[in-house]
Design a protein around this motif. Structure first.
Motif, short mmCIF file in Angstrom:
data_model
loop_
_atom_site.label_atom_id
_atom_site.label_comp_id
_atom_site.label_asym_id
_atom_site.label_seq_id
_atom_site.Cartn_x
_atom_site.Cartn_y
_atom_site.Cartn_z
N GLU A 59 4.20 10.03 -3.68
CA GLU A 59 3.07 9.64 -4.40
C GLU A 59 3.45 8.78 -5.78
O GLU A 59 4.15 9.62 -6.78
CB GLU A 59 2.11 10.54 -4.69
N VAL A 60 3.28 7.50 -6.06
CA VAL A 60 4.26 6.67 -6.82
C VAL A 60 3.03 5.98 -8.01
O VAL A 60 2.18 5.58 -7.40
CB VAL A 60 5.01 5.69 -6.38
N THR A 61 3.38 6.13 -9.49
CA THR A 61 2.65 5.45 -10.41
C THR A 61 3.66 4.45 -11.07
O THR A 61 4.98 5.05 -11.36
CB THR A 61 1.93 6.60 -11.30
N GLY A 62 3.55 3.34 -10.96
CA GLY A 62 4.14 2.53 -11.70
C GLY A 62 3.51 1.95 -13.07
O GLY A 62 2.56 1.45 -13.04
N VAL A 63 4.40 2.10 -13.84
CA VAL A 63 3.97 1.67 -15.28
C VAL A 63 4.81 0.55 -15.95
O VAL A 63 5.92 0.80 -15.89
CB VAL A 63 3.93 2.95 -16.46
N ASP A 64 4.22 -0.60 -16.33
CA ASP A 64 5.05 -1.55 -17.02
C ASP A 64 4.08 -2.40 -18.12
O ASP A 64 2.94 -2.28 -18.01
CB ASP A 64 5.46 -2.54 -16.13
N PRO A 65 4.85 -2.71 -19.48
CA PRO A 65 4.06 -3.22 -20.31
C PRO A 65 3.65 -4.90 -20.09
O PRO A 65 3.13 -5.44 -20.98
CB PRO A 65 5.04 -3.11 -21.77
N HIS A 66 4.24 -5.30 -19.30
CA HIS A 66 4.22 -6.94 -19.03
C HIS A 66 3.32 -7.18 -17.88
O HIS A 66 3.49 -6.88 -16.64
CB HIS A 66 5.69 -7.41 -18.52
N PRO A 67 2.08 -7.65 -18.10
CA PRO A 67 1.15 -8.10 -17.09
C PRO A 67 1.72 -8.98 -16.03
O PRO A 67 1.26 -8.94 -14.74
CB PRO A 67 0.12 -8.53 -17.71
N GLY A 68 2.47 -10.01 -16.40
CA GLY A 68 3.12 -10.97 -15.32
C GLY A 68 4.15 -10.05 -14.29
O GLY A 68 3.83 -10.48 -13.16
#
Length: 244
Positions: A59-68
């Protein structure tokens, strides 16, 4: 300076420059040591490893600050199997605890401010389950990787999905306090050029151990390569594994 590449082309360029390799295999094998885990991929980029983790049954959550980058990740097959969040560790508030937090592709080196780095580790501690694990990679400053980041040794040519052809190369220069300035140069088929600057933080093994301990995390292993060589050997990595 506005880039000559669109947001979508930047994501394509990233994927073309960063293909599946030994580090992805290492992180995936690490995650698979505990089946059906709840995993946070912090700094997930365009989702290369994130989607593989989900395909392996986690069960994975991916977080990143770059919308692109997140837009590219969300457009890939099986993207609906991952929960995607735009932001940094600071956006993780009322989360159920994670069994593991992964920070891959040397993303920790892009966190150059010491206060922000300390806050990131505290955020990770907060969202990890008791006994949960953090793993990340950082280049060992003892290997002096920046000395190999020269135009002659980094020159590459890539063609994007829309046919855009790009020649690329990197140069670098060490600064103060373990920081290294990086410039990626891009030359297009029509002769136009652009460049993109970045700064990376090179922290020693002892610094990383101290920072993890200060955040309440216990360091269980630090490897120097993707075959679990001791730190100071291997491929010039500092692959840190810590538990809450």
């Amino acid at each position: 300076m506005e880039s000559l590449l669109s947001t979508e082309q930047h994501a394509q360029l990233y994927d073309a420059e960063n293909i599946w390799s030994a580090d992805d295999e290492f992180f995936l094998a690490f995650a698979n040591e505990r089946s059906a885990s709840r995993i946070l991929d912090l700094g997930c980029g365009t989702g290369r490893l994130t989607l593989a983790l989900a395909a392996a049954g986690h069960e994975v959550t991916g977080v990143d600050p770059h919308p692109g980058s997140l837009a590219a990740a969300r457009s890939k097959p099986a993207a609906e199997t991952v929960r995607w969040i735009e932001g940094t560790s600071a956006v993780l508030n009322d989360e159920a605890p994670f069994d593991a937090v992964l920070m891959t592709s040397h993303v920790v080196q892009a966190i150059t401010d010491d206060t922000e780095w300390a806050r990131t580790l505290l955020d990770i501690y907060r969202v990890l389950a008791q006994g949960g694990r953090l793993i990340f990679d950082s280049r060992d400053p003892r290997s002096r990787a920046w000395e190999r980041w020269t135009p002659a040794q980094t020159r590459n040519e890539l063609t994007l999905a829309d046919g855009t052809h790009v020649q690329l190369w990197i140069d670098s220069a060490p600064s103060d306090n373990g920081l290294v300035n990086i410039t990626e140069h891009r030359l297009f088929a029509d002769g136009s050029r652009e460049f993109e600057d970045a700064v990376l933080a090179f922290r020693s093994e002892q610094q990383l151990r101290t920072h993890l301990s200060d955040a309440g995390l216990h360091v269980s292993s630090v490897f120097g390569g993707w075959h679990r060589q001791p730190a100071g050997h291997g491929t010039g990595e500092l692959i840190c594994i810590a538990t809450r």
